[in-house]
Motif scaffolding. Structure first.
Motif, PDB file in Angstrom:
ATOM      1  N   ILE A   1      10.778  24.694  31.984  1.00  0.00           N
ATOM      2  CA  ILE A   1      11.144  23.441  31.312  1.00  0.00           C
ATOM      3  C   ILE A   1      12.392  22.852  31.946  1.00  0.00           C
ATOM      4  CG2 ILE A   1      12.012  22.472  29.144  1.00  0.00           C
ATOM      5  CD1 ILE A   1      10.276  24.436  27.658  1.00  0.00           C
ATOM      6  N   GLY A   2      13.327  23.734  32.270  1.00  0.00           N
ATOM      7  CA  GLY A   2      14.591  23.300  32.840  1.00  0.00           C
ATOM      8  C   GLY A   2      15.507  24.491  33.029  1.00  0.00           C
ATOM      9  N   LYS A   3      16.649  24.226  33.636  1.00  0.00           N
ATOM     10  CA  LYS A   3      17.613  25.295  33.921  1.00  0.00           C
ATOM     11  C   LYS A   3      18.793  25.155  32.962  1.00  0.00           C
ATOM     12  CE  LYS A   3      18.091  26.251  38.314  1.00  0.00           C
ATOM     13  NZ  LYS A   3      18.590  26.255  39.727  1.00  0.00           N
ATOM     14  N   PHE A   4      19.129  26.260  32.284  1.00  0.00           N
ATOM     15  CA  PHE A   4      20.172  26.250  31.247  1.00  0.00           C
ATOM     16  C   PHE A   4      21.263  27.242  31.639  1.00  0.00           C
ATOM     17  CE2 PHE A   4      20.528  24.865  26.688  1.00  0.00           C
ATOM     18  CZ  PHE A   4      21.761  25.404  26.425  1.00  0.00           C
ATOM     19  N   LEU A   5      22.475  26.711  31.879  1.00  0.00           N
ATOM     20  CA  LEU A   5      23.631  27.542  32.220  1.00  0.00           C
ATOM     21  C   LEU A   5      24.434  27.793  30.952  1.00  0.00           C
ATOM     22  CD1 LEU A   5      25.316  28.607  34.793  1.00  0.00           C
ATOM     23  CD2 LEU A   5      26.681  26.548  34.439  1.00  0.00           C
ATOM     24  N   MET A   6      24.711  29.054  30.663  1.00  0.00           N
ATOM     25  CA  MET A   6      25.331  29.404  29.375  1.00  0.00           C
ATOM     26  C   MET A   6      26.577  30.266  29.565  1.00  0.00           C
ATOM     27  SD  MET A   6      25.105  29.343  26.051  1.00  0.00           S
ATOM     28  CE  MET A   6      23.479  29.217  25.326  1.00  0.00           C
ATOM     29  N   GLY A   7      27.568  30.062  28.713  1.00  0.00           N
ATOM     30  CA  GLY A   7      28.749  30.917  28.748  1.00  0.00           C
ATOM     31  C   GLY A   7      29.585  30.784  27.487  1.00  0.00           C
ATOM     32  N   THR A   8      30.261  31.873  27.116  1.00  0.00           N
ATOM     33  CA  THR A   8      31.244  31.832  26.022  1.00  0.00           C
ATOM     34  C   THR A   8      32.589  31.440  26.634  1.00  0.00           C
ATOM     35  OG1 THR A   8      30.078  33.578  24.811  1.00  0.00           O
ATOM     36  CG2 THR A   8      32.357  33.170  24.202  1.00  0.00           C
ATOM     37  N   VAL A   9      33.296  30.553  25.989  1.00  0.00           N
ATOM     38  CA  VAL A   9      34.501  29.965  26.578  1.00  0.00           C
ATOM     39  C   VAL A   9      35.635  30.977  26.773  1.00  0.00           C
ATOM     40  CG1 VAL A   9      33.966  27.670  25.665  1.00  0.00           C
ATOM     41  CG2 VAL A   9      35.412  29.231  24.332  1.00  0.00           C
ATOM     42  N   LYS A  10      36.573  30.587  27.593  1.00  0.00           N
ATOM     43  CA  LYS A  10      37.755  31.410  27.886  1.00  0.00           C
ATOM     44  C   LYS A  10      38.491  31.775  26.597  1.00  0.00           C
ATOM     45  CE  LYS A  10      42.003  31.361  30.660  1.00  0.00           C
ATOM     46  NZ  LYS A  10      42.854  30.539  31.556  1.00  0.00           N
TER      47      LYS A  10
ATOM     48  N   GLY B   1      25.523  35.818  19.311  1.00  0.00           N
ATOM     49  CA  GLY B   1      24.834  34.549  19.106  1.00  0.00           C
ATOM     50  C   GLY B   1      24.367  33.954  20.417  1.00  0.00           C
ATOM     51  N   LYS B   2      25.226  33.989  21.410  1.00  0.00           N
ATOM     52  CA  LYS B   2      24.879  33.457  22.736  1.00  0.00           C
ATOM     53  C   LYS B   2      23.673  34.188  23.310  1.00  0.00           C
ATOM     54  CE  LYS B   2      27.371  34.875  26.208  1.00  0.00           C
ATOM     55  NZ  LYS B   2      26.337  35.716  26.865  1.00  0.00           N
ATOM     56  N   ASN B   3      23.665  35.501  23.180  1.00  0.00           N
ATOM     57  CA  ASN B   3      22.561  36.282  23.731  1.00  0.00           C
ATOM     58  C   ASN B   3      21.243  35.971  23.024  1.00  0.00           C
ATOM     59  OD1 ASN B   3      24.428  37.440  25.415  1.00  0.00           O
ATOM     60  ND2 ASN B   3      24.576  39.368  24.290  1.00  0.00           N
ATOM     61  N   LEU B   4      21.318  35.757  21.716  1.00  0.00           N
ATOM     62  CA  LEU B   4      20.116  35.403  20.966  1.00  0.00           C
ATOM     63  C   LEU B   4      19.592  34.036  21.419  1.00  0.00           C
ATOM     64  CD1 LEU B   4      18.048  35.836  18.759  1.00  0.00           C
ATOM     65  CD2 LEU B   4      19.720  35.025  17.088  1.00  0.00           C
ATOM     66  N   VAL B   5      20.513  33.086  21.604  1.00  0.00           N
ATOM     67  CA  VAL B   5      20.121  31.765  22.102  1.00  0.00           C
ATOM     68  C   VAL B   5      19.453  31.895  23.470  1.00  0.00           C
ATOM     69  CG1 VAL B   5      20.999  29.541  22.922  1.00  0.00           C
ATOM     70  CG2 VAL B   5      21.843  30.486  20.779  1.00  0.00           C
ATOM     71  N   ASN B   6      20.037  32.715  24.340  1.00  0.00           N
ATOM     72  CA  ASN B   6      19.462  32.914  25.680  1.00  0.00           C
ATOM     73  C   ASN B   6      18.022  33.411  25.600  1.00  0.00           C
ATOM     74  OD1 ASN B   6      21.888  32.167  26.801  1.00  0.00           O
ATOM     75  ND2 ASN B   6      22.518  34.231  27.388  1.00  0.00           N
ATOM     76  N   ILE B   7      17.791  34.384  24.731  1.00  0.00           N
ATOM     77  CA  ILE B   7      16.445  34.960  24.588  1.00  0.00           C
ATOM     78  C   ILE B   7      15.467  33.901  24.097  1.00  0.00           C
ATOM     79  CG2 ILE B   7      15.052  36.598  23.264  1.00  0.00           C
ATOM     80  CD1 ILE B   7      17.556  38.469  23.284  1.00  0.00           C
ATOM     81  N   MET B   8      15.898  33.128  23.109  1.00  0.00           N
ATOM     82  CA  MET B   8      15.016  32.094  22.562  1.00  0.00           C
ATOM     83  C   MET B   8      14.738  31.006  23.598  1.00  0.00           C
ATOM     84  SD  MET B   8      14.199  32.975  19.439  1.00  0.00           S
ATOM     85  CE  MET B   8      13.728  31.514  18.506  1.00  0.00           C
ATOM     86  N   LEU B   9      15.747  30.647  24.373  1.00  0.00           N
ATOM     87  CA  LEU B   9      15.559  29.638  25.419  1.00  0.00           C
ATOM     88  C   LEU B   9      14.578  30.139  26.485  1.00  0.00           C
ATOM     89  CD1 LEU B   9      19.232  28.408  25.906  1.00  0.00           C
ATOM     90  CD2 LEU B   9      17.315  26.957  25.212  1.00  0.00           C
ATOM     91  N   GLU B  10      14.787  31.377  26.907  1.00  0.00           N
ATOM     92  CA  GLU B  10      13.902  31.940  27.919  1.00  0.00           C
ATOM     93  C   GLU B  10      12.478  32.052  27.374  1.00  0.00           C
ATOM     94  OE1 GLU B  10      14.475  36.062  29.624  1.00  0.00           O
ATOM     95  OE2 GLU B  10      14.896  34.847  31.381  1.00  0.00           O
ATOM     96  N   GLY B  11      12.385  32.438  26.113  1.00  0.00           N
ATOM     97  CA  GLY B  11      11.078  32.520  25.477  1.00  0.00           C
ATOM     98  C   GLY B  11      10.383  31.180  25.392  1.00  0.00           C
ATOM     99  N   ALA B  12      11.160  30.097  25.353  1.00  0.00           N
ATOM    100  CA  ALA B  12      10.590  28.751  25.278  1.00  0.00           C
ATOM    101  C   ALA B  12      10.249  28.195  26.656  1.00  0.00           C
ATOM    102  CB  ALA B  12      11.561  27.815  24.564  1.00  0.00           C
ATOM    103  N   GLY B  13      10.597  28.931  27.709  1.00  0.00           N
ATOM    104  CA  GLY B  13      10.240  28.487  29.055  1.00  0.00           C
ATOM    105  C   GLY B  13      11.386  27.966  29.896  1.00  0.00           C
ATOM    106  N   PHE B  14      12.626  28.158  29.432  1.00  0.00           N
ATOM    107  CA  PHE B  14      13.784  27.766  30.233  1.00  0.00           C
ATOM    108  C   PHE B  14      14.166  28.883  31.205  1.00  0.00           C
ATOM    109  CE2 PHE B  14      14.338  24.789  26.756  1.00  0.00           C
ATOM    110  CZ  PHE B  14      14.933  23.685  27.338  1.00  0.00           C
TER     111      PHE B  14
END
Length: 221
Positions: free
Chosen positions: A91-100, A107-120
């Motif tokens: 679907i697209g490329k999603f760059l993710m990170g927790t701020v400095k 939460g971030k890891n769960l979002v990553n899994i759901m995004l990847e599961g959706a085709g990102f």
């Protein structure tokens, strides 16, 4: 097992977060010659979408989402290289990170899994990501969306620092920026100039798809 039984099993076992069963069925399917994209689009993604729907209805909570996501992540470890070989369009490329300054990543890891599961395609920079690292990663990976996560109110100001860094580097308009995290609100996202905000993993997937489609519609208009 027939292919239909395998797909039904993958759907059901992902839904309940049975990681070993999902991995076993994935390997069985591949040994039978089933296509990796069939497993992804006909079983795994629909199951994760149902997990998201149940979460929104209040039938599932974060623990259920996590174990379902982890079950799918195990299958994706096997399928990812095979999908890359078949040239399946993401679907697209999603760059993710927790701020400095912030080391929270559940939460971030769960979002990553759901995004990847959706085709990102997801690129995770991890935690404690300074503005210059976001800038360098955007220049390297050319993502469609950049996601910034903060769990602490004391680290939320880093959103603005990151936005300023993107502006200074001349790349702010090249990417969609989404922000999120427990203390973050839509109002705060608007105040720092983000393009999108989502309260949870399921909402993130929906918002990300919406923002990418909107941008592509503008390009083709």
């Amino acid at each position: 097992m027939t292919p239909d039984e395998i797909l039904r099993g993958l759907y059901d076992e992902t839904l309940v977060g049975n990681g070993p069963a999902v991995l076993g069925l994935t390997n069985d399917a591949l040994q039978q010659g089933m296509e990796p994209q069939t497993l992804l689009f006909d079983a795994l993604i629909p199951s994760l979408e149902e997990v998201g729907a149940r979460f929104e209805r209040g039938d599932f909570f974060v623990p259920e989402m996590l174990i379902a996501g982890r079950a799918m992540a195990g299958a994706m470890e096997v399928l990812r290289p095979l999908l890359a070989d078949t040239g399946v369009q993401t679907i697209g490329k999603f760059l993710m990170g927790t701020v400095k300054g912030d080391v929270h990543d559940i939460g971030k890891n769960l979002v990553n899994i759901m995004l990847e599961g959706a085709g990102f395609e997801v690129i995770d920079l991890g935690v404690q990501v300074p503005p210059e690292k976001f800038v360098a990663a955007i220049e390297e990976h050319q993502p469609d969306i950049v996601g910034m996560s903060a769990f602490l109110t004391t680290t939320m100001p880093m959103f603005k620092a990151n936005m300023n860094a993107l502006q200074k580097a001349g790349i702010r308009d090249e990417v969609i920026v989404m922000v999120g995290g427990a203390p973050v609100t839509q109002e705060y996202a608007d105040a720092v100039g983000a393009d999108g905000y989502a309260a949870d993993a399921s909402a993130t997937v929906k918002k990300a798809k919406e923002l990418i489609q909107r941008r592509r519609d503008l390009v083709t208009a």
